[in-house]
Design a protein around this motif. Structure first.
Motif, mmCIF file in Angstrom:
data_model
loop_
_atom_site.group_PDB
_atom_site.id
_atom_site.type_symbol
_atom_site.label_atom_id
_atom_site.label_comp_id
_atom_site.label_asym_id
_atom_site.label_seq_id
_atom_site.Cartn_x
_atom_site.Cartn_y
_atom_site.Cartn_z
ATOM 1 N N GLU A 117 14.177 -23.828 3.946
ATOM 2 C CA GLU A 117 14.121 -25.271 3.691
ATOM 3 C C GLU A 117 12.988 -25.615 2.721
ATOM 4 O OE1 GLU A 117 14.516 -29.555 5.525
ATOM 5 O OE2 GLU A 117 15.909 -27.891 5.348
ATOM 6 N N GLU A 118 11.790 -25.119 3.004
ATOM 7 C CA GLU A 118 10.633 -25.432 2.168
ATOM 8 C C GLU A 118 10.768 -24.836 0.768
ATOM 9 O OE1 GLU A 118 8.150 -27.546 2.904
ATOM 10 O OE2 GLU A 118 9.419 -27.932 4.638
ATOM 11 N N MET A 119 11.342 -23.645 0.683
ATOM 12 C CA MET A 119 11.513 -22.972 -0.600
ATOM 13 C C MET A 119 12.353 -23.816 -1.549
ATOM 14 S SD MET A 119 12.960 -19.111 -1.163
ATOM 15 C CE MET A 119 14.504 -19.459 -0.320
ATOM 16 N N PHE A 120 13.482 -24.332 -1.041
ATOM 17 C CA PHE A 120 14.357 -25.102 -1.908
ATOM 18 C C PHE A 120 13.846 -26.524 -2.146
ATOM 19 C CE2 PHE A 120 17.367 -21.671 -1.064
ATOM 20 C CZ PHE A 120 17.820 -21.458 -2.349
ATOM 21 N N LYS A 121 13.084 -27.058 -1.210
ATOM 22 C CA LYS A 121 12.447 -28.352 -1.464
ATOM 23 C C LYS A 121 11.474 -28.235 -2.635
ATOM 24 C CE LYS A 121 12.553 -30.655 3.045
ATOM 25 N NZ LYS A 121 11.711 -31.077 4.201
ATOM 26 N N LYS A 122 10.668 -27.162 -2.617
ATOM 27 C CA LYS A 122 9.685 -26.960 -3.679
ATOM 28 C C LYS A 122 10.368 -26.688 -5.016
ATOM 29 C CE LYS A 122 6.002 -25.300 -0.653
ATOM 30 N NZ LYS A 122 5.207 -24.123 -0.225
ATOM 31 N N ASN B 86 4.922 -21.864 -11.383
ATOM 32 C CA ASN B 86 5.164 -22.680 -10.194
ATOM 33 C C ASN B 86 6.296 -22.129 -9.331
ATOM 34 O OD1 ASN B 86 3.293 -24.983 -10.289
ATOM 35 N ND2 ASN B 86 4.284 -25.415 -12.236
ATOM 36 N N ALA B 87 6.788 -20.941 -9.693
ATOM 37 C CA ALA B 87 7.910 -20.353 -8.966
ATOM 38 C C ALA B 87 7.548 -20.124 -7.502
ATOM 39 C CB ALA B 87 8.319 -19.034 -9.609
ATOM 40 N N ILE B 88 8.565 -20.228 -6.661
ATOM 41 C CA ILE B 88 8.368 -20.104 -5.224
ATOM 42 C C ILE B 88 8.335 -18.629 -4.811
ATOM 43 C CG2 ILE B 88 9.256 -20.836 -2.984
ATOM 44 C CD1 ILE B 88 8.499 -23.078 -4.971
ATOM 45 N N GLU B 89 7.431 -18.306 -3.894
ATOM 46 C CA GLU B 89 7.397 -16.953 -3.350
ATOM 47 C C GLU B 89 8.533 -16.814 -2.344
ATOM 48 O OE1 GLU B 89 4.268 -13.790 -1.327
ATOM 49 O OE2 GLU B 89 3.745 -15.902 -1.472
ATOM 50 N N ILE B 90 9.574 -16.086 -2.723
ATOM 51 C CA ILE B 90 10.768 -16.002 -1.892
ATOM 52 C C ILE B 90 10.541 -15.151 -0.656
ATOM 53 C CG2 ILE B 90 13.171 -15.175 -1.831
ATOM 54 C CD1 ILE B 90 13.446 -15.992 -4.714
ATOM 55 N N MET B 91 9.804 -14.068 -0.807
ATOM 56 C CA MET B 91 9.607 -13.146 0.315
ATOM 57 C C MET B 91 8.123 -12.991 0.609
ATOM 58 S SD MET B 91 11.347 -11.439 2.467
ATOM 59 C CE MET B 91 10.867 -10.351 3.810
ATOM 60 N N PRO B 92 7.533 -13.905 1.395
ATOM 61 C CA PRO B 92 6.107 -13.791 1.731
ATOM 62 C C PRO B 92 5.837 -12.499 2.499
ATOM 63 C CG PRO B 92 7.007 -15.926 2.370
ATOM 64 C CD PRO B 92 8.171 -15.052 2.038
ATOM 65 N N GLU B 93 4.663 -11.944 2.287
ATOM 66 C CA GLU B 93 4.317 -10.687 2.946
ATOM 67 C C GLU B 93 3.474 -10.921 4.194
ATOM 68 O OE1 GLU B 93 2.408 -8.149 0.156
ATOM 69 O OE2 GLU B 93 4.152 -7.965 -1.160
ATOM 70 N N ASN B 94 3.631 -10.003 5.136
ATOM 71 C CA ASN B 94 2.787 -9.957 6.335
ATOM 72 C C ASN B 94 2.792 -11.251 7.146
ATOM 73 O OD1 ASN B 94 1.926 -7.331 5.524
ATOM 74 N ND2 ASN B 94 0.422 -8.274 4.153
ATOM 75 N N GLN B 95 3.962 -11.845 7.304
ATOM 76 C CA GLN B 95 4.064 -13.011 8.169
ATOM 77 C C GLN B 95 5.481 -13.121 8.732
ATOM 78 O OE1 GLN B 95 3.266 -15.977 4.869
ATOM 79 N NE2 GLN B 95 4.931 -17.069 5.856
ATOM 80 N N TYR B 96 5.570 -13.775 9.878
ATOM 81 C CA TYR B 96 6.869 -13.981 10.512
ATOM 82 C C TYR B 96 7.562 -15.137 9.797
ATOM 83 C CZ TYR B 96 10.326 -14.706 14.207
ATOM 84 O OH TYR B 96 11.498 -14.839 14.904
ATOM 85 N N ILE B 97 8.764 -14.905 9.313
ATOM 86 C CA ILE B 97 9.463 -15.892 8.490
ATOM 87 C C ILE B 97 10.649 -16.457 9.272
ATOM 88 C CG2 ILE B 97 10.585 -16.322 6.280
ATOM 89 C CD1 ILE B 97 9.297 -13.695 5.301
#
Length: 210
Positions: free
Chosen positions: A77-82, A60-71
């Protein structure tokens, strides 16, 4: 839900209430209305059960560095909420983590490796935010290794801190989320552009709660 997953979920509920070391295989079996032999068919020892739970935590770990998208900073915010939702679901794991590491070092080695990987990913995310002018460049007075560790320690040990301060165990309430403190760590590093994004995030969060 199959029996193995049912055992995991019932066990997590008991561990969250009483702590991992205060719950026996017999306690879990009695709660579920099954024999200890039925339990050990799926998990020979509590150690095997813990390994399965840790696997769920890591899956269930969060993807910290999504690929191929503008971040944007909305991702922060969403990362730490999850991550806080994961903490809430497996609360015992984060409350007892130091004792679990000492008692089951081989099992928890996987968690250590995953954490070090998250540090690497977090550094990549920081570099991305610097390049996109959300975070100030690193220099003599700016050390992002220190910031990343501060964010990790605050989020990972938040439940333990809340439990110490609040004896009523109200850590599942929204206002006990570490999000405000995490933003407090990040704010001094934001550029003007980053701060404007933060303001927009704050406005969005307020509108959702009203």
């Amino acid at each position: 839900m199959d029996r193995k997953q049912e055992i995991i979920e019932q066990s997590v509920t008991l561990f969250n209430k009483k702590g991992f070391f205060n719950v026996s295989i017999k306690d879990i079996s009695q709660t579920m209305g099954i024999s200890p032999g039925n339990f050990t068919y799926y998990f020979k020892k509590k150690e095997n059960l813990l390994a399965a739970i840790q696997e769920e935590v890591l899956d269930n770990a969060i993807e910290i560095m999504p690929e191929n998208q503008y971040i944007t900073l909305f991702h922060f915010e969403e990362m730490f909420k999850k991550f806080y939702l994961i903490q809430s679901k497996y609360r015992f794991f984060f409350l007892d983590i130091l004792y679990l590491i000492e008692e089951y070092p081989v099992i928890l080695e996987g968690y250590k490796k995953a954490t070090l990987k998250r540090f690497e990913d977090a550094r990549s995310l920081v570099s991305y935010f610097i390049a996109s002018d959300r975070l100030v460049p690193e220099g003599n007075r700016v050390d992002y290794k220190v910031m990343i560790k501060a964010l990790w320690m605050t989020s990972t040990f938040w439940s333990a801190g809340v439990t110490i301060i609040d004896q009523k165990n109200t850590s599942n309430r929204t206002e006990d989320s570490p999000l405000t403190s995490l933003w407090g760590i990040l704010l001094p590093y934001l550029t003007d552009k980053g701060y404007q994004e933060y303001v927009e995030i704050t406005k969005s969060s307020l509108s959702k709660t009203n």
